[in-house]
Enzyme design. Structure first.
Site, PDB file in Angstrom:
ATOM      1  N   LYS A 113       0.828  -1.219   0.000  1.00 36.32           N
ATOM      2  CA  LYS A 113       0.000   0.000   0.000  1.00 36.32           C
ATOM      3  C   LYS A 113       0.851   1.254   0.000  1.00 36.32           C
ATOM      4  O   LYS A 113       0.450   2.278  -0.554  1.00 36.32           O
ATOM      5  CB  LYS A 113      -0.958  -0.017   1.188  1.00 36.32           C
ATOM      6  CG  LYS A 113      -1.969  -1.148   1.082  1.00 36.32           C
ATOM      7  CD  LYS A 113      -3.380  -0.707   1.298  1.00 36.32           C
ATOM      8  CE  LYS A 113      -4.296  -1.773   0.747  1.00 36.32           C
ATOM      9  NZ  LYS A 113      -5.673  -1.638   1.093  1.00 36.32           N
ATOM     10  N   LYS A 195      -3.843  -9.946  -7.183  1.00 31.50           N
ATOM     11  CA  LYS A 195      -5.238 -10.131  -6.763  1.00 31.50           C
ATOM     12  C   LYS A 195      -6.177  -9.111  -7.407  1.00 31.50           C
ATOM     13  O   LYS A 195      -5.769  -7.974  -7.682  1.00 31.50           O
ATOM     14  CB  LYS A 195      -5.346 -10.100  -5.237  1.00 31.50           C
ATOM     15  CG  LYS A 195      -5.454  -8.744  -4.630  1.00 31.50           C
ATOM     16  CD  LYS A 195      -5.970  -8.784  -3.175  1.00 31.50           C
ATOM     17  CE  LYS A 195      -6.314  -7.359  -2.766  1.00 31.50           C
ATOM     18  NZ  LYS A 195      -6.870  -7.164  -1.483  1.00 31.50           N
ATOM     19  N   LYS A 198     -10.250  -3.765  -5.638  1.00 33.20           N
ATOM     20  CA  LYS A 198     -11.245  -2.738  -5.927  1.00 33.20           C
ATOM     21  C   LYS A 198     -10.593  -1.397  -6.294  1.00 33.20           C
ATOM     22  O   LYS A 198     -11.226  -0.541  -6.869  1.00 33.20           O
ATOM     23  CB  LYS A 198     -12.267  -2.597  -4.797  1.00 33.20           C
ATOM     24  CG  LYS A 198     -11.756  -2.326  -3.402  1.00 33.20           C
ATOM     25  CD  LYS A 198     -12.941  -1.959  -2.500  1.00 33.20           C
ATOM     26  CE  LYS A 198     -13.136  -2.849  -1.305  1.00 33.20           C
ATOM     27  NZ  LYS A 198     -12.210  -2.616  -0.209  1.00 33.20           N
TER      28      LYS A 198
HETATM   29  N1  AQP Z   1      -9.258 -10.761  -4.967  1.00 34.32           N
HETATM   30  C1  AQP Z   1      -9.705 -11.256  -3.817  1.00 34.32           C
HETATM   31  N2  AQP Z   1      -9.874 -12.595  -3.670  1.00 34.32           N
HETATM   32  C2  AQP Z   1     -10.337 -13.105  -2.507  1.00 34.32           C
HETATM   33  N3  AQP Z   1     -10.651 -12.334  -1.432  1.00 34.32           N
HETATM   34  C3  AQP Z   1     -10.503 -11.019  -1.542  1.00 34.32           C
HETATM   35  N4  AQP Z   1     -10.727  -9.995  -0.675  1.00 34.32           N
HETATM   36  C4  AQP Z   1     -10.419  -8.837  -1.288  1.00 34.32           C
HETATM   37  N5  AQP Z   1     -10.006  -9.049  -2.539  1.00 34.32           N
HETATM   38  C5  AQP Z   1     -10.028 -10.396  -2.729  1.00 34.32           C
HETATM   39  C6  AQP Z   1     -11.221 -10.165   0.673  1.00 34.32           C
HETATM   40  O1  AQP Z   1     -12.287  -9.269   0.871  1.00 34.32           O
HETATM   41  C7  AQP Z   1     -12.283  -8.823   2.231  1.00 34.32           C
HETATM   42  C8  AQP Z   1     -12.336  -7.338   2.302  1.00 34.32           C
HETATM   43  O2  AQP Z   1     -11.175  -6.745   1.820  1.00 34.32           O
HETATM   44  P1  AQP Z   1     -10.784  -5.267   2.244  1.00 34.32           P
HETATM   45  O3  AQP Z   1     -11.934  -4.369   2.195  1.00 34.32           O
HETATM   46  O4  AQP Z   1     -10.026  -5.292   3.507  1.00 34.32           O
HETATM   47  O5  AQP Z   1      -9.793  -4.852   1.190  1.00 34.32           O
HETATM   48  P2  AQP Z   1      -9.726  -5.129  -0.322  1.00 34.32           P
HETATM   49  O6  AQP Z   1     -11.014  -5.455  -0.953  1.00 34.32           O
HETATM   50  O7  AQP Z   1      -8.636  -6.092  -0.428  1.00 34.32           O
HETATM   51  O8  AQP Z   1      -9.430  -3.747  -0.906  1.00 34.32           O
HETATM   52  P3  AQP Z   1      -8.683  -2.476  -0.354  1.00 34.32           P
HETATM   53  O9  AQP Z   1      -7.724  -2.844   0.726  1.00 34.32           O
HETATM   54  O10 AQP Z   1      -9.706  -1.457  -0.063  1.00 34.32           O
HETATM   55  O11 AQP Z   1      -7.937  -2.023  -1.556  1.00 34.32           O
HETATM   56  P4  AQP Z   1      -7.235  -2.960  -2.554  1.00 34.32           P
HETATM   57  O12 AQP Z   1      -8.366  -3.571  -3.317  1.00 34.32           O
HETATM   58  O13 AQP Z   1      -6.415  -2.032  -3.348  1.00 34.32           O
HETATM   59  O14 AQP Z   1      -6.418  -3.947  -1.779  1.00 34.32           O
HETATM   60  C9  AQP Z   1     -11.036  -9.408   2.886  1.00 34.32           C
HETATM   61  O15 AQP Z   1     -11.399 -10.569   3.580  1.00 34.32           O
HETATM   62  C10 AQP Z   1     -10.175  -9.743   1.709  1.00 34.32           C
HETATM   63  O16 AQP Z   1      -9.298 -10.792   2.011  1.00 34.32           O
END
Ligand code: AQP
Length: 332
Positions: A113, A195, A198
């Site tokens: 991040k 992965k 979002k």
């Molecule tokens: N691609 C994925 N495959 C399986 N599980 C996923 N999760 C997220 N992406 C995948 C799971 O969803 C839950 C919530 O995640 P989060 O809100 O903590 O974070 P995020 O969706 O990973 O997104 P961020 O942190 O807002 O930003 P990005 O997308 O940039 O990382 C968790 O249980 C996660 O494991």
């Protein structure tokens, strides 16, 4: 016997993806009868990146609507906004004092991040795992269903809890991660080695739960595969096809073997179309409910208020006990 307690949540930092659904929400739905489940909208965690205030509020309600539209029953589960339960931030401070910089320095998500948000490497991003530990330990959760990317944060939560128990005696339940064998890491459609996220800047990489059927079809059509033109599961040498097979298999309840047999002699075109169709069939009813719920903010409000009330009751008791143990005077 009391049901085991579950805690999990999703940040309100963007539109939820098929990865969030298959890696997290789908498992929560399967657990709602057997466990005492606390599912939060992680709005405090969302502040580690910059948001427009109005957009964040809107997204928090969208995440709540996705939870409900996906099939989480507000009468069976405690569904709430993280910021509505002060116990999270109270415990966060205490646990900060029992977490070492060296431990936080090892977190790979912080490194990822920081690279993504090089202009805003704030200390919230660094101490994120401590707030996550507080989320979990404030409920003495037994199980935490998450995607594979959260494994390391669960480990540090366990370390912090064990450390605290070692000093003050049995206080926290040591939580277990629940990481499903299939779907724990849904990969991007354009870059199947990373992965599905979002916050991805390449929209073709991500299936959002609110994508139109046409967009879903287009994105699957463009999905990166390989030149073998054979539907075969091999994560190392065929990450794109294997990822599509995982998506297809999870939605259809089919094993990789079954999928391989189903598509013998058929090319990627057929397979991609079929995968797109099962995804469309899955998200269409979800989207209908989702838009209906967003039209009814009063109902959403009722649900999150009821959830916060119940969450506060459990978390306050646990955090008051922690306050007493560390030597604070509890103001009851
Ligand atoms: N691609 C994925 N495959 C399986 N599980 C996923 N999760 C997220 N992406 C995948 C799971 O969803 C839950 C919530 O995640 P989060 O809100 O903590 O974070 P995020 O969706 O990973 O997104 P961020 O942190 O807002 O930003 P990005 O997308 O940039 O990382 C968790 O249980 C996660 O494991």
């Amino acid at each position: 016997m009391d049901k085991k307690v579950i805690l999990s949540g999703i940040q309100a930092t963007g539109n939820l993806t098929l990865g969030n659904y298959l890696g997290a929400i789908r498992n929560w739905i399967q657990m709602q009868d057997e466990y005492d489940c606390y599912y939060m909208i992680a709005d405090l965690h969302s502040l580690t990146v910059r948001n427009e205030p109005e957009v964040l509020r809107k997204r928090a309600m969208q995440v709540l609507a996705i939870y409900l539209a996906s099939g989480l029953d507000p009468d069976k589960n405690t569904i709430f906004l993280q910021s509505h339960v002060d116990a999270h931030t109270k415990l966060n401070w205490i646990l900060n004092c029992y977490t070492y910089m060296g431990e936080l320095n090892r977190m790979t998500q912080f490194k990822d991040k920081s690279a993504k948000h090089a202009d805003n490497i704030n200390s919230g991003l660094f101490t994120y795992p401590v707030l996550m530990a507080a989320d979990i330990l404030a409920y003495n959760a037994d199980l935490v269903p998450v995607g594979d990317d959260q494994r390391q944060h669960l480990e540090i939560t366990r370390d912090i809890a064990e450390r605290f128990n070692g000093i003050y005696g049995e206080t926290f339940v040591i939580p277990e991660a629940y990481i499903a064998k299939q779907g724990a890491r849904i990969m991007g459609l354009q870059d199947p080695t990373a992965k599905m996220s979002k916050s991805s800047t390449n929209l073709n990489d991500v299936i959002f739960l609110t994508d139109s059927p046409d967009d879903i079809r287009k994105k699957f059509k463009k999905a990166v595969t390989d030149s073998e033109n054979c539907v075969r599961y091999d994560k190392e040498s065929k990450p794109g096809v294997s990822n599509l097979m995982t998506i297809y298999g999870l939605i259809e309840g089919k094993s990789m073997d079954e999928i391989e047999k189903e598509f013998v002699g058929k090319g990627y075109g057929d397979f991609k179309n079929k995968t797109a169709e099962v995804v469309v069939k899955k998200v269409q009813p979800l989207q209908e409910k989702y838009y209906e719920l967003l039209e009814n903010p009063e109902k959403l409000r009722e649900i999150y208020e009821k959830g916060a009330k119940k969450a506060r009751k459990r978390a306050n008791e646990i955090v008051n006990e922690v306050y007493r143990k560390v030597g604070l005077i509890v103001d009851e």
